[in-house]
Motif scaffolding. Structure first.
Motif, PDB file in Angstrom:
ATOM      1  N   GLN A 164       0.820  -1.203   0.000  1.00 26.36           N
ATOM      2  CA  GLN A 164       0.000   0.000   0.000  1.00 26.36           C
ATOM      3  C   GLN A 164       0.860   1.263   0.000  1.00 26.36           C
ATOM      4  OE1 GLN A 164      -2.680   0.191   3.291  1.00 26.36           O
ATOM      5  NE2 GLN A 164      -3.531   2.200   2.673  1.00 26.36           N
ATOM      6  N   GLU A 195       2.402   1.843  -3.454  1.00 28.56           N
ATOM      7  CA  GLU A 195       1.432   2.382  -4.401  1.00 28.56           C
ATOM      8  C   GLU A 195       1.170   3.864  -4.113  1.00 28.56           C
ATOM      9  OE1 GLU A 195      -2.003  -0.032  -4.160  1.00 28.56           O
ATOM     10  OE2 GLU A 195      -1.060  -1.793  -5.125  1.00 28.56           O
ATOM     11  N   GLU A 196       1.084   4.244  -2.827  1.00 27.33           N
ATOM     12  CA  GLU A 196       0.856   5.647  -2.473  1.00 27.33           C
ATOM     13  C   GLU A 196       2.037   6.517  -2.904  1.00 27.33           C
ATOM     14  OE1 GLU A 196       0.152   5.776   1.677  1.00 27.33           O
ATOM     15  OE2 GLU A 196      -1.877   4.892   1.549  1.00 27.33           O
ATOM     16  N   LEU A 201       4.061   5.916  -5.412  1.00 32.31           N
ATOM     17  CA  LEU A 201       4.053   6.030  -6.860  1.00 32.31           C
ATOM     18  C   LEU A 201       2.943   6.964  -7.335  1.00 32.31           C
ATOM     19  CD1 LEU A 201       4.750   2.289  -7.829  1.00 32.31           C
ATOM     20  CD2 LEU A 201       6.327   4.220  -7.951  1.00 32.31           C
ATOM     21  N   ASP A 202       1.815   6.951  -6.663  1.00 35.78           N
ATOM     22  CA  ASP A 202       0.701   7.797  -7.070  1.00 35.78           C
ATOM     23  C   ASP A 202       0.971   9.288  -6.765  1.00 35.78           C
ATOM     24  OD1 ASP A 202      -0.599   5.571  -7.943  1.00 35.78           O
ATOM     25  OD2 ASP A 202      -1.740   5.268  -6.077  1.00 35.78           O
ATOM     26  N   SER A 203       1.689   9.565  -5.731  1.00 30.56           N
ATOM     27  CA  SER A 203       1.973  10.963  -5.366  1.00 30.56           C
ATOM     28  C   SER A 203       3.482  11.161  -5.223  1.00 30.56           C
ATOM     29  CB  SER A 203       1.265  11.301  -4.046  1.00 30.56           C
ATOM     30  OG  SER A 203       1.732  10.431  -3.015  1.00 30.56           O
TER      31      SER A 203
END
Length: 207
Positions: free
Chosen positions: A178, A181-182, A184-186
């Motif tokens: 998790q 992914e966070e 990479l997203d921001s």
């Protein structure tokens, strides 16, 4: 060159004498050892004054009487001094002196006892005050130590609570995917420049 003048002709001689002349004034006084005998006294023979035999006998008797009287007075004064000294050492004067010394000794001992009692009371009072002051300092130190211990415990409790709050954001095996992914997203770009006030003035673009 020395010139000798009398006292009356000194002023006139000073006016008539040259600048380099030395004037010496004649002074009357005793003759020195090297002076010669005066002409008027040459050949004089000193003869002692005549002595009257009757007068000499009278003078000798009076001198002997004077010596006898002075010797008697001297012996009487000496005897009186020795008698007083003996009375002071062994007589009634000595007893009176011993009595006065004993009274003085008793008075001094009484004064000494009073001073010792006064100093003892002062010392006891001072020791009591010092003891009370030491006890109050010990109580204050114990209270201060207790307060410091309570502050230390509270500070450690705050640190523990803070760690517990921070632990919620720790990366563990359960939330590792998790967090990746966070991230990479921001994405975040730390390549920037700031001014003196801390404002970002220049920043590069992420590739």
């Amino acid at each position: 060159m020395l010139q000798v003048f009398g006292p009356r002709s000194v002023q006139v001689s000073r006016l008539l004498a040259g600048r380099r002349a030395v004037l010496v004034e004649a002074v009357r006084g005793r003759k020195s050892r090297t002076d010669t005998v005066a002409k008027s006294k040459q050949g004089r023979i000193k003869v002692p004054p005549p002595v009257d035999p009757t007068e000499m006998v009278v003078l000798k008797e009076r001198y002997a009487e004077y010596e006898l009287i002075t010797r008697a007075l001297r012996m009487e004064f000496k005897e009186e001094v020795l008698r007083k000294k003996y009375e002071e050492e062994t007589g009634s004067v000595a007893e009176e002196r011993i009595r006065q010394e004993a009274e003085e000794h008793r008075a001094l001992m009484a004064f000494n006892d009073q001073e010792n009692l006064r100093l003892l009371q002062q010392r006891v009072l001072r020791m009591q005050m010092e003891k009370e002051e030491a006890e109050s300092k010990q109580v204050e130190a114990a209270i201060e130590r207790e307060q410091q211990r309570e502050e230390y415990i509270k500070e450690k409790e705050r640190e523990i609570l803070k760690l517990q709050e921070d632990a919620k954001n720790f990366i563990t095996l359960e939330n590792l995917d998790q967090r990746i992914e966070e991230a990479l997203d921001s994405p975040k770009n730390y390549n920037f420049a700031i001014d003196k006030e801390g404002r970002v003035v220049k920043q590069t673009m992420l590739q």
